[in-house]
Write a protein that holds these residues in place. Structure first.
Motif, PDB file in Angstrom:
ATOM      1  N   GLU A 198       0.825  -1.213   0.000  1.00 23.39           N
ATOM      2  CA  GLU A 198       0.000   0.000   0.000  1.00 23.39           C
ATOM      3  C   GLU A 198       0.853   1.254   0.000  1.00 23.39           C
ATOM      4  O   GLU A 198       0.505   2.257  -0.604  1.00 23.39           O
ATOM      5  N   GLY A 199       1.987   1.228   0.727  1.00 19.85           N
ATOM      6  CA  GLY A 199       2.844   2.406   0.813  1.00 19.85           C
ATOM      7  C   GLY A 199       3.643   2.398   2.094  1.00 19.85           C
ATOM      8  O   GLY A 199       4.025   1.344   2.601  1.00 19.85           O
ATOM      9  N   LEU A 200       3.896   3.597   2.652  1.00 18.59           N
ATOM     10  CA  LEU A 200       4.725   3.750   3.837  1.00 18.59           C
ATOM     11  C   LEU A 200       3.871   3.983   5.078  1.00 18.59           C
ATOM     12  O   LEU A 200       2.846   4.656   5.024  1.00 18.59           O
ATOM     13  N   SER A 201       4.336   3.446   6.208  1.00 18.23           N
ATOM     14  CA  SER A 201       3.762   3.747   7.512  1.00 18.23           C
ATOM     15  C   SER A 201       4.884   4.331   8.360  1.00 18.23           C
ATOM     16  O   SER A 201       5.851   3.636   8.670  1.00 18.23           O
ATOM     17  N   VAL A 202       4.784   5.612   8.691  1.00 15.62           N
ATOM     18  CA  VAL A 202       5.893   6.315   9.328  1.00 15.62           C
ATOM     19  C   VAL A 202       5.559   6.662  10.775  1.00 15.62           C
ATOM     20  O   VAL A 202       4.420   6.976  11.105  1.00 15.62           O
ATOM     21  N   GLN A 203       6.576   6.590  11.632  1.00 16.50           N
ATOM     22  CA  GLN A 203       6.403   6.872  13.048  1.00 16.50           C
ATOM     23  C   GLN A 203       6.557   8.367  13.322  1.00 16.50           C
ATOM     24  O   GLN A 203       7.431   9.020  12.747  1.00 16.50           O
TER      25      GLN A 203
END
Length: 258
Positions: A142-147
């Motif tokens: 899906e893409g990026l998951s960033v903290q």
């Protein structure tokens, strides 16, 4: 206490493994809690599946994916913190098959690459992550998951987040805000009321960016009492919506309207 009228509930998760409120969906962090999370009868969001402690064993990765992902999971960080600053760890050529397997088990779910550190500085790391997500998109990424781990003294990174959103859209990949928390540090001389209001403003600004851009957002620890039980000696700067006595803090009103 009954919480109601949660703003944009589909975008808010409690990422803490032991504490759940009446959100539209439930997040769980530890694989051992999967059965208990399923009993709540809500869609599930798993935090991370393939991590650095599993990447060294491709067989273990396949087993973990098969044992974790079911049709009740709608999102997860499939690959999590695998970029070490110079390269991706593990067998990169195997990454596509992990996403393909995950999508075959849960076609409706969104699977991300998750990672941390300053996402808005345009570092080489984030260029590599965006390029990797773009390469894996045909296989189900899906893409990026960033903290977003922040402190009240640091500037609100709205401009940098805007740039990150632009870069992801330009590449045609999705974006999720993961592990969002705003820490109230004790090192400054502000009165406690000022600290609480600054925390509220910080959460409000990040939440607005998420809602305006239709970005899923997860909170990392929402209750200071639970965090206090877990690791008060390590993290004294409580980020929760409720204080350690169970009372709503000012930032509570960013997400809930009584």
């Amino acid at each position: 206490m009954e919480e109601k009228n949660l703003l944009g509930a589909r975008y808010l998760e409690d990422i803490h493994s032991d504490y759940y409120y009446n959100f539209d969906w439930v997040s769980f962090h530890k694989l051992s809690l999967y059965p208990n999370a399923k009993k709540l009868g809500k869609p599930l969001r798993f935090h991370s599946i393939v991590t650095q402690d599993t990447i060294i064993n491709p067989t273990l990765i396949i087993e973990r994916i098969l044992n974790t992902i079911g049709k009740d999971i709608f999102a997860a960080n499939l690959l999590h913190e695998l970029y070490n600053g110079r390269r991706f760890v593990g067998i990169v050529e195997d990454f596509p098959k992990y996403f393909q397997l995950a999508k075959s088990l849960a076609p409706q779910a969104k699977f991300y690459i998750g990672d941390f550190r300053q996402t808005w500085r345009g570092t080489e790391k984030w260029k590599e992550l965006i390029d990797m997500a773009e390469w894996l998109k045909p296989y189900g990424c899906e893409g990026l998951s960033v903290q977003l781990h922040r402190r009240i003294e640091t500037p609100i990174p709205t401009k940098g987040l805007g740039n990150l959103i632009y870069q992801c859209r330009r590449k045609g990949i999705g974006l999720s805000f993961d592990e969002t928390r705003v820490l109230i540090t004790q090192k400054n001389k502000w009165p406690n009321s000022t600290r609480l209001e600054k925390q509220k403003k910080y959460y409000s600004e990040i939440w607005k960016v998420a809602l305006d851009n239709n970005i899923p957002m997860g909170l990392w620890h929402i209750d200071d009492a639970v965090l206090c039980q877990d690791r008060v000696s390590k993290i004294p700067d409580f980020p929760g919506l409720w204080d350690k006595h169970g009372n709503p803090k000012p930032c509570y009103s960013v997400f809930f309207k009584d």
